[in-house]
Design a protein around this motif. Sequence first.
Motif, PDB file in Angstrom:
ATOM      1  N   ASP A   9       0.243  -1.157  -0.091  1.00 19.38           N
ATOM      2  CA  ASP A   9      -0.286   0.060   0.090  1.00 19.38           C
ATOM      3  C   ASP A   9       1.122   1.160   0.644  1.00 19.38           C
ATOM      4  OD1 ASP A   9       0.997  -0.323   2.069  1.00 19.38           O
ATOM      5  OD2 ASP A   9      -1.176  -0.167   3.428  1.00 19.38           O
ATOM      6  N   THR A  10       1.997   1.181   0.294  1.00 14.97           N
ATOM      7  CA  THR A  10       2.656   2.438   0.513  1.00 14.97           C
ATOM      8  C   THR A  10       4.078   2.129  -0.533  1.00 14.97           C
ATOM      9  OG1 THR A  10       4.067   1.375   2.148  1.00 14.97           O
ATOM     10  CG2 THR A  10       2.276   2.893   2.550  1.00 14.97           C
ATOM     11  N   MET A  11       3.662   1.331  -1.378  1.00  8.40           N
ATOM     12  CA  MET A  11       5.417   0.737  -2.710  1.00  8.40           C
ATOM     13  C   MET A  11       5.055   1.617  -4.082  1.00  8.40           C
ATOM     14  SD  MET A  11       5.967  -2.755  -2.401  1.00  8.40           S
ATOM     15  CE  MET A  11       7.643  -3.905  -3.115  1.00  8.40           C
ATOM     16  N   HIS A  12       6.028   2.586  -4.307  1.00 13.77           N
ATOM     17  CA  HIS A  12       6.625   2.901  -5.552  1.00 13.77           C
ATOM     18  C   HIS A  12       7.628   2.865  -5.362  1.00 13.77           C
ATOM     19  CE1 HIS A  12       2.508   5.621  -4.252  1.00 13.77           C
ATOM     20  NE2 HIS A  12       3.404   5.927  -2.686  1.00 13.77           N
ATOM     21  N   VAL A  13       7.768   2.593  -7.274  1.00 18.59           N
ATOM     22  CA  VAL A  13       8.835   2.629  -8.412  1.00 18.59           C
ATOM     23  C   VAL A  13       8.031   3.613  -9.536  1.00 18.59           C
ATOM     24  CG1 VAL A  13       9.770   0.747  -7.614  1.00 18.59           C
ATOM     25  CG2 VAL A  13       7.954   0.719  -9.212  1.00 18.59           C
TER      26      VAL A  13
END
Lengths: 351, 297
Positions: free
Chosen positions: A97-101
Amino acid sequence: MKQKKTLLTLIVILILFAFVYGANQFLDPYKMRILNLCAIYVILGLSMNLINGFTGLFSLGHAGFMAVGAYTTAILTMPDVVKTQNFFMVPMIKPLDTMHVPFFFALLIGGIVSGVIGYLIGAPALRLRGDYLAIATLGFAEIIRVVFTNIQSVTNGALGLKGIPVSANIWWTFGAALVTLLFIGSLINSSYGRAFKAIREDEIAAESMGISLFKHKVIAFTIGAFFAGIGGGLLGSLLGTIDPLMFRFLLTFNILLIVILGGMGSMTGTIIAAFIITIGGEALRFLDESMTIGSLVIPGISGMRMVVFSALLMMVVLFFNRGIMGTKEITWDSIAAKFSKKSLAKGGDKQ
Amino acid sequence: MEFSTFLQHLANGISLGSLYALVAIGYTMVYGTLRLINFAHGDIFMMTTYFAFYGVTTFMLPWYLSFVLAIILTMALGVVLEAGAYRPLRDAPKISIMISAIGASFLLENLATVLFGGRPKAFPTVKALTDSIQIGSVSIQKLTFAIPIVTLVFLFGLLFLIHRTKTGMAMRAVAKDYETAGIMGVNVNQTISKTFAIGSMLAAVGALMWGLKFPQIVPLMGIMPGLKAFIAAVIGGIGNIKGAMIGGFILGIGEIMIVAFAPSLSGYRDAFAFIFLIVILLFKPTGLTGEKIAEKV
């Protein structure tokens, strides 16, 4: 001659860039959308042709791999706010839920995850042949879809994901299509490619020549799945919304049609067919709307487009079942042969 | 779980299984003779329900008459499909025939959407069959008993036809090797047409009972039952009628039991069939009763 060909290829790539630049400047969003879809279908068609056309494995699992790529890319690029908005029924599980790339890496990871799943599916399933392989891969694609409908805390289930950041533009899609073409093209012309074609022509003969069937089949299947994942990721990013129903068998069928229409085992054929089918499907849209010819008003029947489209496709399958190109390619040599018309004795090509 | 509830589930499983089996036999017959997965079988199944629907609602026919008409129309549709989409490709590469089959299925679905509309319609109810009867504390629809009986009647009829009549002998000959059968004086085209007619008839009977059991019809309704019946045929060993029957029962009962015993998994109901299929194929690549295929060099 070799340098000359490389130069010509570079020129074509430059022309393509100029075309993309021009399209980006002058075309309206609707036409851009169609061009983007064409490029995505080129990627998908090439990846399926690698499995079905060049290696002769009858696989019907493309929609499943696309779903994996599309969901992975979407989840990795969506901002937190959008994620919480989407997952109002069941909250998303922790690390995701807080992962970004960034988009590029998300796309790549999407492809890799899809490739890994392709490997895991391929390793056992590739023992099957012909129809049985087709059914098993179709089954795997359906299983992926059912699983995605049910793991709500990861995929938001049947509600799908909305508000995926639209990072894919014409540069991305045409760029990815070009990379796919160059990669699969060089793969086909390497020793691996010759092994693939040998397996397609006759498995048993290929095996007795010392080609490892399992290794080559798995390689083709995994690479095909990887590019299907990339295509899926681009499609999701382009449309901005995905749900499990998008990845039904119909999608696989569309890609299969491109492969068949272009010719099983012809890359240039696949590219031509991807454009024809995508643009043709749109061009038939007038059938759904009402028409006025003089004083005669023909009311539009919605859905008529799909009937005509599928009837046309049936005709193609029935009357040219080798596709536009068969297994031939348009290459610099074949173009040169068209112009120079060298005699066969002097090394000309039999065209 | 109480024993009576279990019995109710079992009865439901058997009746669903018999439906799958009926449709699966149609698949198996076509595959047995032409080595072709008839992807349009599920859509033929769908068309039957619409024929029956319009027979009852628009033409005001009594249900039995409209059912019989629907079956006849479906058989004609099956024969037309074979002549139009498969016969021209009989000597073409196998993949073209498969694509043609998928194309035909796609065409039927779209045509049905345009002709009948995409919105669900209510299949006519037949009081004599859809009524429930009370056994102890359990109430079960009459249909639940009628379906397996109809299936068994058709199964035995078909086995008789195939093993005891001249047509059946021709069918078996064509299935073995249609070129040689043709040389030996079998009318290959006619035999294949008959096979398609019978296969479509079984799909039609299955579809009518499906419509009574799940009385809502839409143009895409044939896809899932079609796929599952096909899976049943493959599990049993495609080309083998008894195998299709066994596969249908395993699939139907398994599906109902999964929902009954593990309600949390009920979302995975459609995946069950596929998982089961893949497991079976990995261990017995030609199905439970399938024969070994000799490799030719």
